[in-house]
Design a protein around this motif. Sequence first.
Motif, mmCIF file in Angstrom:
data_model
loop_
_atom_site.group_PDB
_atom_site.id
_atom_site.type_symbol
_atom_site.label_atom_id
_atom_site.label_comp_id
_atom_site.label_asym_id
_atom_site.label_seq_id
_atom_site.Cartn_x
_atom_site.Cartn_y
_atom_site.Cartn_z
ATOM 1 N N UNK A 40 19.335 26.809 60.086
ATOM 2 C CA UNK A 40 18.222 27.059 59.175
ATOM 3 C C UNK A 40 17.105 27.656 60.005
ATOM 4 N N UNK A 41 16.584 28.764 59.566
ATOM 5 C CA UNK A 41 15.433 29.341 60.237
ATOM 6 C C UNK A 41 14.184 28.830 59.530
ATOM 7 N N UNK A 42 13.428 28.014 60.235
ATOM 8 C CA UNK A 42 12.162 27.538 59.697
ATOM 9 C C UNK A 42 11.080 28.476 60.185
ATOM 10 N N UNK A 43 10.715 29.427 59.360
ATOM 11 C CA UNK A 43 9.725 30.427 59.728
ATOM 12 C C UNK A 43 8.349 29.851 59.453
ATOM 13 N N UNK A 44 7.548 29.800 60.489
ATOM 14 C CA UNK A 44 6.209 29.245 60.338
ATOM 15 C C UNK A 44 5.240 30.333 59.904
ATOM 16 N N UNK A 45 4.142 29.909 59.316
ATOM 17 C CA UNK A 45 3.098 30.861 58.948
ATOM 18 C C UNK A 45 2.551 31.547 60.185
ATOM 19 N N UNK A 46 2.523 30.834 61.303
ATOM 20 C CA UNK A 46 2.029 31.419 62.550
ATOM 21 C C UNK A 46 2.897 32.600 62.978
ATOM 22 N N UNK A 47 4.212 32.481 62.847
ATOM 23 C CA UNK A 47 5.119 33.568 63.216
ATOM 24 C C UNK A 47 4.925 34.775 62.296
ATOM 25 N N UNK A 48 4.742 34.519 61.023
ATOM 26 C CA UNK A 48 4.505 35.616 60.075
ATOM 27 C C UNK A 48 3.158 36.277 60.370
ATOM 28 N N UNK A 49 2.144 35.464 60.654
ATOM 29 C CA UNK A 49 0.824 36.019 60.996
ATOM 30 C C UNK A 49 0.898 36.872 62.257
ATOM 31 N N UNK A 50 1.651 36.417 63.247
ATOM 32 C CA UNK A 50 1.802 37.179 64.492
ATOM 33 C C UNK A 50 2.461 38.527 64.208
ATOM 34 N N UNK A 51 3.462 38.537 63.346
ATOM 35 C CA UNK A 51 4.133 39.791 62.991
ATOM 36 C C UNK A 51 3.171 40.726 62.257
#
Length: 132
Positions: A40-51
Motif C-alpha cells: 500500500x502506498x500511503x501518500x502523504x500530503x507533504x509528498x504531494x506538496x513537495x511534488x
Amino acid sequence: MASRRQPDSIPNNPNFGVFNTGHMSGPAQAAPFSHNATQVNNITNEAIDRARESIDDLRRRLEALRGLYPEVDAALRDLDAIAPRLAEPGSDPGTLRYMLQNLVERCGGIPGVLAAAEFVRSTVTALLPGSS
C-alpha cells in the motif's frame, strides 16, 4: 570423490526479495524468484506538496526563459499535463512516467533547468505505485 549438493540459495518464503521501508498493501513482486506480496502506498500530503512545489519551481524557471529556446513551450505543456495528475497519481502511472521522461528530455536542451526537471521527475515518481 562424492560431491555434496549445495543447499538452494533462494529462500522459499513469500516475502523474500521484497524490501518494505513503509506501509505495504497491494500487489508487489520484487524479483523473478519471489512470490507475490502486497503493498500500500500511503501518500502523504507533504509528498504531494513537495511534488507541486517542484513543478511550480520548474514552471517559474521555464517562463523566465520563454522565447529564448524552442523547447520551453513544449516543456510548459508537459507540466500542464502532469500537474493535474497529482490528484490521483496511481490512476495511470505508465503514462505519467512517460510524460515525466519527455519533460526531462525536453529540459535537457534548455540550459539551467535540467536539475529542476529531474527533481520534478523524482518527486512525482515517488508518488507512483511501484516506483523505484
